[in-house]
Design an enzyme around this catalytic site. Structure first.
Site, PDB file in Angstrom:
ATOM      1  N   GLU A 124       0.830  -1.213   0.000  1.00 44.49           N
ATOM      2  CA  GLU A 124       0.000   0.000   0.000  1.00 44.49           C
ATOM      3  C   GLU A 124       0.866   1.266   0.000  1.00 44.49           C
ATOM      4  O   GLU A 124       0.521   2.249  -0.642  1.00 44.49           O
ATOM      5  CB  GLU A 124      -0.945  -0.016   1.200  1.00 44.49           C
ATOM      6  N   GLU A 146      -4.467  -9.488   2.727  1.00 45.46           N
ATOM      7  CA  GLU A 146      -5.308  -9.241   3.907  1.00 45.46           C
ATOM      8  C   GLU A 146      -6.522 -10.151   3.988  1.00 45.46           C
ATOM      9  O   GLU A 146      -6.943 -10.554   5.061  1.00 45.46           O
ATOM     10  CB  GLU A 146      -5.777  -7.772   3.928  1.00 45.46           C
TER      11      GLU A 146
END
Ligand code: NAD
Length: 734
Positions: A124, A146
């Protein structure tokens, strides 16, 4: 220098600022509080410098001083989040997003020089950069895993992948599966812009980008930008929208996995609003997941428990590792062939022995097929495949086993035969060779009686198909020595599988517990419940295989054989055999209808001539179903889940299991206990109302369906004391 502690500011005379991610207190960088503070300090300083002198900063490079680029969210923090502290998490997450956004929109080129794995939060950060260069380091992986921890990428990962790839590709390639890409595959899929072979080349490419793009900006911050492939507000896209829930259903099978649903919502809703609002939407969906029980279960199992199991918490201390060089595999059937392949893949020489040269060669043929497939799919090279195959020597001659420092036996499940094959080879292999049996049910202590060196004898229970299944259950016999246990543990790690360790007992942990799941499903058919509903209940509980179809795979004659042996053992020990209601169903299927399962061409399902599974056998309805007979769907699911969980507690009471982490990991990786639970004992911890809630529900099921659901003493005692199932050495508590 700034005051930041986890990000080092390095600036040379050329105006390029290198931000070195380097948490001094941890081996890997994570999004902990120190990072949050550092990032704010860095963003402040960058803005101040550019404001004071726009020429002072020409570009920014994020890189890391650790082996990995950045590890992601701090799971120790995340597992402790409660609905009460969720607001704090929301604010912390939004602060990180704000700071990354400030750097992203500074008007200067920002490059991620990813020197190692960039997963989750690490990727990210990279996504917030205008250009991504990945070092092709061994083991380096890129992506947003995730979802495999019950979460979503809450650091802008959903918002930016949607804007980078379009909604469909972002969901399918990155977000919903959590795929971890090698740097080159990340390049092919548009996740990074360049790959470098050395650190110098990576940094040079980062600088070259800065030189060539002095006024760089993200595509989504340029005028006229549109999300690739369109958004749901456009008619063409809207037509495809109904496919998404269908995809989702395919992925979760209706089981309670909230993460894919939240990811879909964050992606679709976020695509219809401006960037900043999309970030807030993503954060809200993230926090909802983090505060819920499923993410805690999954983090506990797939991160902490897996780490505890693989790092050798169960391996006896002080024993020098001695890698296996040459292994004898006895029996080249389904299991032996798979074990031979897994060992050869790990670089171990294999002598694969069967009764005839032909059957041994057939066993090697399995590896030949797997290698050919891997080459054709580009997963390995012809050269590597040839080298793997050259390591496997098929034979029928016991003398070829000379020099083997480990033996793995996988002949028919017959104690006399197993004794015989060990006797035949025990003086041919190395005098201290490790002696392992892959029996799935027979007590190891009894099998060990067939060899002279009983302390070197141990159970190594693989799962089918061996090349895919990650678990191996190590079974310590009454006379197995610590040295053998350590060597067996190391051998399992050497072939990159996950070892759990249990003490000897009939069926050990996995075979015994999965038997309860199957029995419960079969018993429901016997009670007259619609077989299709039973199958649906298993699927929606999150089991990867439907229960009746699994019974067919294993064959209906197997539980009869196990039952006969177990009953005899119980009675010999002076006990009374507790019959299970499933037994009559299995007996009728086999004796009255001749339906023995898939290998016999007919079982609970019909099978085509090619062995393909067809419909449920209509005779089931005729002979077993009581039309209109129903029990609550939740009871159907929980009868299966509880039957496994309750027996696992009994196994702890009996000392067969000695570790909670092993039970959780073994249940998920070995026998398909649903992953959302975090494993069979974490399921009890996380049950509504905790242990007391679980005990109350078990009592209710016992009243309705039989004493086999009565909670064992250990469970009641723990519930009364307010305890949970946990290991002393467990790093976290969900
Ligand atoms: P299989 O019938 O496919 O293979 C057994 C092989 O052993 C055959 O090739 C046979 O020719 C060979 N064999 C017989 N006598 C031999 C001898 N004297 N010397 C050398 N080879 C001999 O059986 P399988 O499914 O591979 O199972 C093997 C063992 O693994 C059993 O103990 C079984 O319980 C256990 N196991 C099976 C599974 C499974 O899913 N099938 C899972 C875990 C463990």
């Amino acid at each position: 220098m700034t005051e930041s502690t986890t990000i080092r500011w390095e600036q040379d005379g050329t105006g390029v600022v290198t931000l070195v991610l380097d948490d001094p207190d941890q081996s890997a960088n994570t999004m902990n509080q120190a990072f949050r503070q550092s990032l704010t300090a860095i963003a402040d300083r960058l803005e101040a410098e550019v404001r004071a002198d726009p020429e002072s900063v020409r570009g920014i490079v994020f890189t890391s001083a650790k082996k990995t680029f950045f590890a992601g969210g701090d799971l120790r923090d995340l597992i402790r989040v409660t609905p009460d502290t969720a607001q704090q998490l929301l604010e912390g997450g939004l602060a990180i997003k704000r700071d990354l956004r400030r750097i992203e929109t500074l008007g200067k080129p920002v490059v991620a020089a990813m020197n190692g794995a960039a997963l989750g939060g690490g990727f990210e950060i990279a996504l917030a950069c205008h250009h991504r260069v990945a070092l092709d380091a061994p083991g380096s992986r890129i992506g947003c895993p995730e979802v495999t921890l019950g979460l979503l990428p809450g650091g802008g990962g959903v918002v930016r992948t949607v804007r980078l790839l379009g909604i469909a590709d972002a969901l399918l390639k990155v977000l919903l599966q959590g795929t971890q890409y090698t740097p080159r595959r990340a390049l092919d899929n548009g996740l990074v812009h360049e790959v470098a072979d050395t650190r110098e080349e990576m940094l040079a490419k980062a600088r070259a980008f800065i030189d060539a793009n002095p006024e760089s900006a993200q595509p989504w911050d340029r005028p006229g930008y549109r999300i690739p492939g369109g958004t749901p507000s456009q008619p063409k896209f809207a037509a495809n929208l109904p496919a998404f829930p269908a995809n989702l259903r395919k992925q979760t099978n209706g089981a309670p996995y909230p993460a894919p649903r939240n990811i879909l919502a964050a992606a679709v809703e976020g695509s219809q609003v401006d960037f900043e609002t999309a970030q807030v939407i993503e954060a809200r969906y993230f926090v909802e997941l983090a505060a819920g029980q499923t993410a805690k279960n999954m983090i506990q199992a797939f991160f902490f428990d897996l780490q505890a199991v693989n790092s050798g918490a169960n391996r006896p201390r002080g024993i020098e590792p001695r890698p296996v060089r040459k292994v004898a595999v006895l029996g080249a059937g389904m299991m032996g062939a798979g074990i031979a392949y897994s060992c050869a893949r790990a670089g171990i020489d294999v002598v694969l022995k069967d009764v005839s040269a032909e059957s041994a060669a057939k066993g090697k043929g399995y590896s030949e097929k797997l290698c050919a497939k891997a080459v054709s799919r580009g997963r390995t090279t012809q050269e590597k495949a040839d080298a793997l195959l050259a390591r496997i020597t098929p034979t029928a001659d016991p003398n070829d086993l000379a020099g083997c420092d480990a033996v793995i036996e996988a002949v028919f499940e017959d104690p006399a035969l197993k004794h015989k094959v060990f006797q035949e080879i025990q003086h041919i292999v190395e005098p201290d060779a490790l002696l392992c049996s892959n029996t799935s049910t027979l007590p190891i202590t009894v099998l060990a009686e067939g060899v002279e060196r009983q302390d070197d004898f141990i159970g190594l229970h693989f799962f089918s198909p061996v090349d895919k299944m990650p678990l191996v259950e190590i079974i310590k016999g009454a006379r197995t020595g610590d040295e053998a246990l350590a060597r067996a543990f190391d051998l399992v790690r050497q072939i990159s599988k996950t070892p759990i360790v249990v003490n000897d007992s009939r069926g050990f942990f996995t075979s015994r517990v999965i038997g309860h799941f199957i029995n419960e499903g079969v018993a429901m058919v016997g009670e007259g419940i619609e077989p299709a509903s039973v199958e649906q209940a298993a699927a929606q509980a999150g089991y990867p295989a439907k229960v009746l179809s699994l019974m067919d795979e294993l064959t209906l004659t197997l539980p009869r054989k196990i039952r006969k042996e177990s009953k005899q053992a119980v009675e010999e020990a002076g006990g009374t055999w507790q019959a299970h209601p499933a037994e009559t169903v299995v007996d009728r299927m086999v004796d009255d209808f001749g339906r023995t399962g898939r290998s016999g061409g007919a079982g609970f399902y019909e099978y085509g001539d090619d062995g393909r599974r067809g419909q449920l056998w209509p005779g089931l309805r005729e002979h077993f179903t009581r039309p209109g007979h129903r029990i609550p769907f939740e009871d159907m699911q929980e009868r299966m889940l509880f039957s496994e969980a309750l027996d696992t507690v009994r196994l702890l009471e009996e000392g067969v299991l000695t570790s909670v982490a092993d039970a959780n990991i073994g249940s998920i990786l070995g026998i398909g206990f649903p992953g959302w639970t975090g494993g069979v004992l974490q399921y009890i911890n996380g049950y509504e109302g905790g242990l007391p809630g679980f005990v109350a529900r078990a009592r209710q099921l016992a009243e309705r369906y039989g004493e086999r659901f009565a909670p064992p003493a250990l469970l009641v005692e723990k519930a009364d004391k307010g305890e949970r199932f946990t290991d002393a050495r467990r790093p976290a508590d969900a």
